[in-house]
Design a protein around this motif. Structure first.
Motif, PDB file in Angstrom:
ATOM      1  N   LEU A   1       1.049  -1.257   0.050  1.00 59.95           N
ATOM      2  CA  LEU A   1      -0.111  -0.166  -0.037  1.00 59.95           C
ATOM      3  C   LEU A   1       0.822   1.295   0.039  1.00 59.95           C
ATOM      4  O   LEU A   1       0.533   2.213  -0.651  1.00 59.95           O
ATOM      5  CB  LEU A   1      -1.008   0.210   1.207  1.00 59.95           C
ATOM      6  CG  LEU A   1      -2.181  -1.137   1.044  1.00 59.95           C
ATOM      7  CD1 LEU A   1      -2.650  -1.096   2.608  1.00 59.95           C
ATOM      8  CD2 LEU A   1      -2.904  -0.955  -0.003  1.00 59.95           C
ATOM      9  N   CYS A   2       1.996   1.495   0.847  1.00 57.23           N
ATOM     10  CA  CYS A   2       2.778   2.523   0.824  1.00 57.23           C
ATOM     11  C   CYS A   2       3.443   2.573  -0.464  1.00 57.23           C
ATOM     12  O   CYS A   2       3.563   4.069  -1.134  1.00 57.23           O
ATOM     13  CB  CYS A   2       3.749   2.339   1.884  1.00 57.23           C
ATOM     14  SG  CYS A   2       3.157   2.500   3.635  1.00 57.23           S
ATOM     15  N   THR A   3       3.826   1.611  -1.022  1.00 59.83           N
ATOM     16  CA  THR A   3       4.563   1.589  -2.463  1.00 59.83           C
ATOM     17  C   THR A   3       3.510   2.241  -3.623  1.00 59.83           C
ATOM     18  O   THR A   3       4.043   2.824  -4.500  1.00 59.83           O
ATOM     19  CB  THR A   3       5.174   0.457  -2.735  1.00 59.83           C
ATOM     20  OG1 THR A   3       5.969  -0.140  -1.848  1.00 59.83           O
ATOM     21  CG2 THR A   3       6.264   0.670  -3.868  1.00 59.83           C
ATOM     22  N   PHE A   4       2.368   1.719  -3.403  1.00 60.89           N
ATOM     23  CA  PHE A   4       1.242   2.161  -4.450  1.00 60.89           C
ATOM     24  C   PHE A   4       1.094   3.767  -4.186  1.00 60.89           C
ATOM     25  O   PHE A   4       0.876   4.343  -5.366  1.00 60.89           O
ATOM     26  CB  PHE A   4       0.037   1.258  -4.213  1.00 60.89           C
ATOM     27  CG  PHE A   4      -1.148   1.756  -5.132  1.00 60.89           C
ATOM     28  CD1 PHE A   4      -1.069   1.378  -6.282  1.00 60.89           C
ATOM     29  CD2 PHE A   4      -1.972   2.521  -4.656  1.00 60.89           C
ATOM     30  CE1 PHE A   4      -1.995   1.809  -7.271  1.00 60.89           C
ATOM     31  CE2 PHE A   4      -3.011   2.760  -5.652  1.00 60.89           C
ATOM     32  CZ  PHE A   4      -3.126   2.504  -6.836  1.00 60.89           C
ATOM     33  N   VAL A   5       0.994   4.210  -2.953  1.00 59.97           N
ATOM     34  CA  VAL A   5       0.926   5.586  -2.576  1.00 59.97           C
ATOM     35  C   VAL A   5       2.024   6.254  -3.379  1.00 59.97           C
ATOM     36  O   VAL A   5       1.894   7.413  -4.045  1.00 59.97           O
ATOM     37  CB  VAL A   5       0.780   5.898  -1.108  1.00 59.97           C
ATOM     38  CG1 VAL A   5       0.839   7.395  -0.989  1.00 59.97           C
ATOM     39  CG2 VAL A   5      -0.466   5.270  -0.589  1.00 59.97           C
ATOM     40  N   LEU A   6       3.261   5.766  -3.222  1.00 59.06           N
ATOM     41  CA  LEU A   6       4.381   6.209  -3.979  1.00 59.06           C
ATOM     42  C   LEU A   6       4.255   6.278  -5.467  1.00 59.06           C
ATOM     43  O   LEU A   6       4.746   7.421  -6.052  1.00 59.06           O
ATOM     44  CB  LEU A   6       5.658   5.337  -3.381  1.00 59.06           C
ATOM     45  CG  LEU A   6       6.941   5.923  -4.133  1.00 59.06           C
ATOM     46  CD1 LEU A   6       7.334   7.370  -3.779  1.00 59.06           C
ATOM     47  CD2 LEU A   6       8.242   4.920  -3.795  1.00 59.06           C
ATOM     48  N   TYR A   7       3.754   5.082  -5.888  1.00 64.92           N
ATOM     49  CA  TYR A   7       3.380   5.187  -7.467  1.00 64.92           C
ATOM     50  C   TYR A   7       2.643   6.506  -7.760  1.00 64.92           C
ATOM     51  O   TYR A   7       2.615   6.800  -8.717  1.00 64.92           O
ATOM     52  CB  TYR A   7       3.173   3.901  -7.806  1.00 64.92           C
ATOM     53  CG  TYR A   7       2.494   3.860  -8.981  1.00 64.92           C
ATOM     54  CD1 TYR A   7       2.898   4.201 -10.391  1.00 64.92           C
ATOM     55  CD2 TYR A   7       0.680   3.536  -9.033  1.00 64.92           C
ATOM     56  CE1 TYR A   7       2.266   3.851 -11.355  1.00 64.92           C
ATOM     57  CE2 TYR A   7       0.035   3.469 -10.247  1.00 64.92           C
ATOM     58  CZ  TYR A   7       0.829   3.670 -11.507  1.00 64.92           C
ATOM     59  OH  TYR A   7       0.130   3.487 -12.500  1.00 64.92           O
ATOM     60  N   GLN A   8       1.521   6.457  -7.058  1.00 67.16           N
ATOM     61  CA  GLN A   8       0.468   7.646  -7.318  1.00 67.16           C
ATOM     62  C   GLN A   8       1.069   8.890  -7.386  1.00 67.16           C
ATOM     63  O   GLN A   8       0.871   9.679  -8.414  1.00 67.16           O
ATOM     64  CB  GLN A   8      -0.810   7.610  -6.297  1.00 67.16           C
ATOM     65  CG  GLN A   8      -1.617   6.173  -6.521  1.00 67.16           C
ATOM     66  CD  GLN A   8      -2.368   6.121  -7.798  1.00 67.16           C
ATOM     67  OE1 GLN A   8      -2.793   7.311  -8.484  1.00 67.16           O
ATOM     68  NE2 GLN A   8      -2.297   5.009  -8.360  1.00 67.16           N
ATOM     69  N   LEU A   9       2.024   9.088  -6.220  1.00 64.66           N
ATOM     70  CA  LEU A   9       2.569  10.677  -6.262  1.00 64.66           C
ATOM     71  C   LEU A   9       3.577  10.665  -7.325  1.00 64.66           C
ATOM     72  O   LEU A   9       3.587  11.849  -7.850  1.00 64.66           O
ATOM     73  CB  LEU A   9       3.475  10.605  -4.837  1.00 64.66           C
ATOM     74  CG  LEU A   9       2.378  10.593  -3.517  1.00 64.66           C
ATOM     75  CD1 LEU A   9       3.338  10.485  -2.212  1.00 64.66           C
ATOM     76  CD2 LEU A   9       1.577  11.860  -3.622  1.00 64.66           C
ATOM     77  N   LEU A  10       4.393   9.686  -7.829  1.00 67.65           N
ATOM     78  CA  LEU A  10       5.170   9.861  -8.694  1.00 67.65           C
ATOM     79  C   LEU A  10       4.662   9.966 -10.120  1.00 67.65           C
ATOM     80  O   LEU A  10       5.213  10.688 -10.916  1.00 67.65           O
ATOM     81  CB  LEU A  10       6.132   8.592  -8.951  1.00 67.65           C
ATOM     82  CG  LEU A  10       7.096   8.460  -7.873  1.00 67.65           C
ATOM     83  CD1 LEU A  10       7.889   7.106  -7.954  1.00 67.65           C
ATOM     84  CD2 LEU A  10       8.178   9.497  -7.733  1.00 67.65           C
TER      85      LEU A  10
END
Length: 391
Positions: A79-88
């Motif tokens: 989930l944290c990496t997915f949030v990072l993906y959304q931000l990027l």
């Protein structure tokens, strides 16, 4: 502004357009969602399998309990990496370095969040048997902010994990961007090549018309009314056929020769007793593909420098052959040694043929010309041999 100035201005604008750096688009650097999400799941699944496998190999106890906790932490990591993906996805600086810096910087708060969840799972929600011992050791060294110390320690270790994925995402995006730039550059090159082919083709018609109208003028001055009328009719037939074709079109060799015969009918009116045409073409080459009107300037030159100055019969011989995967065309005309030598031309006609071949086919095609062994003049051209299905 006259016509030549306008053409020069258009040429300059086209040159600046083609020389300019390809336009940058943020959408080009975005990664396919399936690829991005798939890489996140694969990365965390590998972490889960490797960590669990190493724990089993080292004989660690209570692995079934740790597998459940580890699975919770892995879900949190996904989930944290997915949030990072959304931000990027929303942060796309133009330069690669700025994009990478933004990715590495954006990972920091998410790593801290992940480390905090890791602390809650292993130290508060589902503590292991030795958890209190670990807490006591940390509290002895850092009695005030022991949770913060654990979070920072975990963040430093986990930052590399997040940073690797962020860098991988940026690399995927950069590769996509380069592919998009290459596709646009290829499109620009094709447009430029098409424009060049059309320009070379349209050079032929004025050149041909100039020569034909000169011939027509000569017939009118001589009072050859019937011949002039025949030439006008033949000229109309030739123009109707030649202007109807696309300048970029490939035609069969048989069709190209038929077009040249229309032109030769015009010249036959002018030189009824001096012009002789011989064509040697194997039947299996009739459907070979050639650029339309590629022979026109060569035939014109043969008439202008071979037939026109002579007093006797001059033969123009066209020979086609296939050699090593190439279609080779040889156009040879006799030269009357007693005829006056005509003024040298501008070189536009044969230069045009060579440029058209090089522009369309590159170094696999070419054109050469010069004196033949028997004292005449010969032009040889070659291009890749393809049958009419590829025209």
């Amino acid at each position: 502004m006259n016509m030549s100035d306008r053409k020069l201005a258009q040429s300059d604008r086209r040159a600046r357009f083609l020389a300019a750096a390809p336009d940058w688009r943020a959408s080009d650097a975005r990664v396919n969602p399936r690829v991005a999400i798939g890489s996140i799941i694969v990365m965390w699944l590998l972490y889960f399998l490797i960590t669990t496998g190493l724990a089993i190999l080292t004989g660690a106890t209570d692995q079934m309990e740790f597998i459940g906790r580890r699975a919770l932490v892995v879900v949190a990591g996904i989930l944290c990496t997915f949030v990072l993906y959304q931000l990027l996805q929303r942060v796309q600086p133009k330069s690669f370095g700025a994009r990478l810096a933004a990715a590495l910087g954006t990972a920091i708060p998410l790593v801290i969040l992940y480390a905090s969840i890791n602390l809650l799972v292993f130290f508060y929600w589902f503590p292991a048997a030795d958890t209190q011992k670990i807490i006591a050791e940390v509290q002895e060294k850092f009695p005030v902010a022991w949770e913060l110390v654990l979070i920072l320690d975990s963040s430093i270790r986990w930052y590399f994990f997040f940073a690797v994925w962020a860098a991988l995402y940026v690399a995927f995006g950069y590769a996509n961007e380069m592919h998009a730039v290459e596709r646009r550059a290829d499109s620009y090159r094709i447009e430029a090549q098409t424009a060049q082919l059309r320009a070379l083709h349209y050079q032929v018609n004025p050149h041909f018309l100039f020569n034909t109208l000169n011939s027509l003028s000569t017939l009118v001055l001589k009072g050859s009314k019937a011949e002039a009328e025949t030439m006008i009719m033949n000229l109309a037939s030739f123009l109707r056929s030649s202007l109807a074709v696309d300048p970029e079109q490939l035609v069969s060799l048989d069709e190209e020769i038929a077009l040249q015969r229309l032109y030769l009918d015009i010249e036959q009116t002018r030189f009824p007793d001096r012009l002789q045409v011989e064509v040697t073409m194997p039947q299996d080459l009739e459907h070979a593909c050639v650029p339309v009107l590629i022979l026109q300037p060569i035939i014109e030159n043969a008439i202008k420098y071979g037939v026109a100055p002579s007093k006797g019969t001059i033969a123009i011989r066209l020979t086609a052959s296939a050699e090593y995967g190439l279609l080779v065309l040889r156009i040879e005309n006799d030269i009357d040694p007693k005829a006056p030598v005509p003024a040298p031309g501008t070189g536009l006609g044969l230069g045009n043929v060579r440029e058209r071949l090089l522009t369309r086919y590159g170094p696999t095609a070419g054109c050469e010309w010069g004196k033949s062994d028997d004292g005449g003049f010969v032009v040889s051209l070659w291009l890749p041999f393809t049958q009419q299905g590829g025209c």
